[in-house]
Every structure is written in C-alpha cells, then in structure tokens.
Design a protein around this motif. Structure first.
Motif, PDB file in Angstrom:
ATOM      1  N   SER A   1      -4.713   6.215  -1.664  1.00 57.57           N
ATOM      2  CA  SER A   1      -4.050   4.986  -1.279  1.00 57.57           C
ATOM      3  C   SER A   1      -4.360   3.927  -2.329  1.00 57.57           C
ATOM      4  N   THR A   2      -3.803   2.739  -2.132  1.00 59.35           N
ATOM      5  CA  THR A   2      -4.059   1.620  -3.037  1.00 59.35           C
ATOM      6  C   THR A   2      -4.685   0.478  -2.248  1.00 59.35           C
ATOM      7  N   GLY A   3      -5.534  -0.274  -2.912  1.00 61.12           N
ATOM      8  CA  GLY A   3      -6.207  -1.394  -2.269  1.00 61.12           C
ATOM      9  C   GLY A   3      -7.482  -1.730  -3.008  1.00 61.12           C
TER      10      GLY A   3
ATOM     11  N   ARG B   1       0.842  -1.197   0.000  1.00 56.99           N
ATOM     12  CA  ARG B   1       0.000   0.000   0.000  1.00 56.99           C
ATOM     13  C   ARG B   1       0.875   1.244   0.000  1.00 56.99           C
TER      14      ARG B   1
ATOM     15  N   ASP C   1      -8.489   2.781   7.353  1.00 57.35           N
ATOM     16  CA  ASP C   1      -8.374   3.990   6.535  1.00 57.35           C
ATOM     17  C   ASP C   1      -9.052   5.185   7.183  1.00 57.35           C
TER      18      ASP C   1
ATOM     19  N   TYR D   1       0.671   5.730   0.045  1.00 56.24           N
ATOM     20  CA  TYR D   1      -0.176   6.794   0.538  1.00 56.24           C
ATOM     21  C   TYR D   1       0.316   8.136   0.003  1.00 56.24           C
TER      22      TYR D   1
END
Length: 317
Positions: free
Chosen positions: A114-116, A57, A123, A59
């Motif tokens: 963010s990534t996911g 992940r 979060d 940010y």
C-alpha cells in the motif's frame, strides 16, 4: 514508530516491485486529479471547482519465493479495495492468483502493499484478511511524499508479530530491514528509466546537470559508506571493539572481487584508451574548426562576388 522485527528473516526486494507500486499510485492520482484542460473540456467547469485528492492510497499483492530464511520479493499486482467496507475483492484476488500461478509457478503471495507515511490500525484488518493465504504475510509500504532531505528509499517492509498487550496477545506491525536485489533485465530497465528525457522538454544541459548530480550523489554515498567501514575496521584493529569474523570475511570477499587497478597491464590499457579518447576529441575539434572555416570562406566569397559586381556596374556607368 513500529518496533523492529526479531524473526531473523532476510528480505530481498527487487526494483520491479517499487516501479509497479509507483506506477499504480501515479495512475490512480492522475485519474482522480485530471489536468485542468481536460476538466474544462469535459464538463465545462473550471479546475478550481474540482476537489483535489493529494495522495490516494492504492493496494496490491506482492509475490515472490522463500528459500530457507531468505524471502525474495520479485513482483506485484494490483488489488481492488472497497473503502466503504475496508475489504479486498477476494474474487478478483483469487483470479489474479490463479493467473500468476500459471505464469510463475514458483512464486506465491508473500503479502500485500500500500501507500502511505506509516502503518496504522486499519491496515491490520487487511493484513489479517490475507492470513488464510499466507499465515505470516508481509506488508510493503511506499511513502509517495517527496522528501528531498531523505537519502534512503521511501519503502518500508513490515512483518506481524504477536505481542501481549493488556494481557491479550495481539498482532502488531514490526518493521524489518531489507536489501535491493536486481537481475540484469531490471538493471537495464532502471537505467533506461533514469535516462528518460523530461516531459517538459528540458535542454541537453539540464539533463546533463541532472545526470552529473545523480552520479555525484552516488559517489558521495559510496564514499561515506566506505569511510564508515574503514573506521569500523580501524577500531577493530586497535581493539576498541571485538573482532567479528563474519564481517571480516565479507570485507575480504569484497576486496577480492575488486579488479586489480595497480597492475602494469591495467596502466598500459588505461593510457591507451585515454589517448584514444583524446585523439577522438581532437579529431572532432579539428573537424568542427574546418567546417566553420569552410563556412566562413563561402560567406567571404559570396560577399566578394557581390562587391565585384557592384564595382563593375559603377565603372560601366
């Protein structure tokens, strides 16, 4: 799945933001998972001994501007995240914010990215930590997992709304719709990235096939959306659904913006350009044939000269 937003805000996302997030994720993943050759050269261990991190992940913050009820996300920058305390480096954030204010005085922090695959409870802690900078931050989530069946962009934008849960008002994530907004510089950059050659040195035929496949997919998607709009207008004309004047105005504006492709001038210009293209193709073909013919004549002359020399030597002997 998160509920839909009811704020009525309009979000416009620029491609630069998606490129920045994708680049950030790719760099971090490459650093955590170096190539096997570099691992072996660096520490003498095989690549099987290294632990592979699938999708780390990343940010960062997203910046942009708001005009009335429209929020436009222009750019982004990376942040330092401490996974042990689940907090952001506020000193680094404030320094980056100050630098961006000097370069982009009209932009301010709209939220974070963010990534996911989906927003989770952890979060929300980061989301709350940014509320002192923006009282209603947004959350841009990019899903790095490859899904060939997915046609939409793997980007989701979340807002936060207070809902009463068990008698206590609590903030939750609600997803909102957005549109892609581009400027000329971004369109040129995206087109340049789309036409980059593959790193594995693919052939021209492979690149052409990929390019034609992309064009076919775009035309197919455009055709399906036009068909949906046509069916909707047809049902509205038949009286199956009520008239929506705002939509009719948008359709009328779209049709007026299209070039008049049935005029006599367009037909003449099109035929002239088409004939010019055909002439260039024929000239290139004739040039290629003449070059091949000259090469064949040269080879024939060389073979004839060698044969004549052999015949002369035989007669002399």
């Amino acid at each position: 799945m998160a509920p839909s937003s009811s704020s009525g805000l309009t979000f416009k996302l620029h491609p630069l933001v998606m490129l920045n997030i994708s680049d950030h994720f790719t760099r971090v993943k490459t650093q955590l998972n170096p190539p096997p050759s570099s691992c072996a050269a660096g520490n003498g261990h095989s690549s099987g001994d290294a632990m592979i991190v699938q999708n780390p992940r990343v940010y960062g913050c997203v910046i942009g501007a708001q005009s009335g009820r429209t929020i436009e996300i222009f750019n982004s920058f990376e942040l330092i995240f401490d996974p042990l305390t689940d907090t952001l480096d506020r000193t680094f954030l404030e320094k980056k914010q100050e630098l961006y204010r000097k370069v982009f005085p009209n932009f301010y922090i709209l939220g974070w990215y963010s990534t996911g695959s989906d927003a989770d409870e952890s979060d929300m802690h980061i989301h709350k930590a940014l509320m002192d900078i923006n009282e209603s931050p947004i959350y841009v989530l990019l899903n790095p997992a490859i899904n060939h069946a997915q046609k939409d962009l793997p980007v989701t934008i979340y807002e936060s709304e207070f809902h009463v849960i068990d008698g206590i008002p609590q903030p939750i994530f609600v997803h909102t719709s957005y549109t892609i907004e581009t400027v000329e510089a971004e369109r040129i950059s995206v087109d340049h990235v789309a036409h980059l050659k593959p790193s594995d040195g693919g052939s021209a035929a492979t690149q052409l096939a990929a390019h034609l496949t992309g064009i076919h997919s775009a035309i197919k998607m455009l055709s399906s959306r036009i068909r949906v709009l046509y069916q909707y207008l047809l049902a509205m004309h038949k009286g199956d659904i009520p008239f929506e004047n705002s939509l009719l105005r948008q359709v009328s504006s779209l049709l007026r913006s299209l070039p008049a492709a049935q005029s006599e001038k367009f037909h003449d210009d099109f035929l002239m350009e088409y004939n010019d293209k055909l002439l260039m193709s024929y000239l290139a073909m004739l040039t290629n044939c003449a070059s091949n013919m000259n090469e064949m004549v040269d080879k024939f002359n060389t073979a004839y000269e060698k044969t004549s020399r052999r015949g002369g030597r035989t007669a002399f002997m």
